[in-house]
Write a protein that holds these residues in place. Structure first.
Motif, PDB file in Angstrom:
ATOM      1  N   ASP A   1       0.728  -1.224  -0.076  1.00 36.52           N
ATOM      2  CA  ASP A   1      -0.013   0.003  -0.030  1.00 36.52           C
ATOM      3  C   ASP A   1       0.807   1.194   0.032  1.00 36.52           C
TER       4      ASP A   1
ATOM      5  N   THR B   1       1.223  -2.057  -5.474  1.00 36.39           N
ATOM      6  CA  THR B   1      -0.307  -2.360  -5.204  1.00 36.39           C
ATOM      7  C   THR B   1      -0.882  -3.123  -6.455  1.00 36.39           C
TER       8      THR B   1
ATOM      9  N   GLY C   1      -1.601  -6.653  -5.821  1.00 37.95           N
ATOM     10  CA  GLY C   1      -2.784  -6.432  -5.074  1.00 37.95           C
ATOM     11  C   GLY C   1      -3.526  -7.497  -4.756  1.00 37.95           C
TER      12      GLY C   1
END
Length: 91
Positions: free
Chosen positions: A41, A47, A51
């Motif tokens: 993050d 990310t 993710g």
């Protein structure tokens, strides 16, 4: 011999990440490696890349396992690396 570097990609409020970190810390007692934890993050690039895959374990730039992390798979990866290094150094 240089130490391997294990990077654990995680994020906060991630139970699988917490479990993976515990496994990595246990492995550090068996194998001599540098441990780095990266919060995905903190970077849009991370990310985007990891993710839905986290946690991700990477050893010396090679992704070893993601999602459900287990002791045996990571330990085997270190064992293979150790064998490869001793073959290279033995030649």
């Amino acid at each position: 011999m240089d130490k391997s570097t294990l990077v654990l990609y995680t994020r906060s409020r991630c139970p699988l990440c917490d479990k993976a970190k515990k496994i990595v810390l246990e492995l550090q007692e068996e194998w001599d490696f540098i441990f780095q934890e990266m919060d995905i993050d903190s970077s849009d690039e991370l990310t985007e890349k990891y993710g839905i895959m986290i946690p991700v374990v990477e050893i010396d730039g090679e992704e070893i396992q993601y999602g459900q992390i287990d002791h045996l798979t990571i330990s085997e990866a270190f064992s293979e690396k150790s064998k490869s290094l001793s073959q290279i150094n033995g030649q």
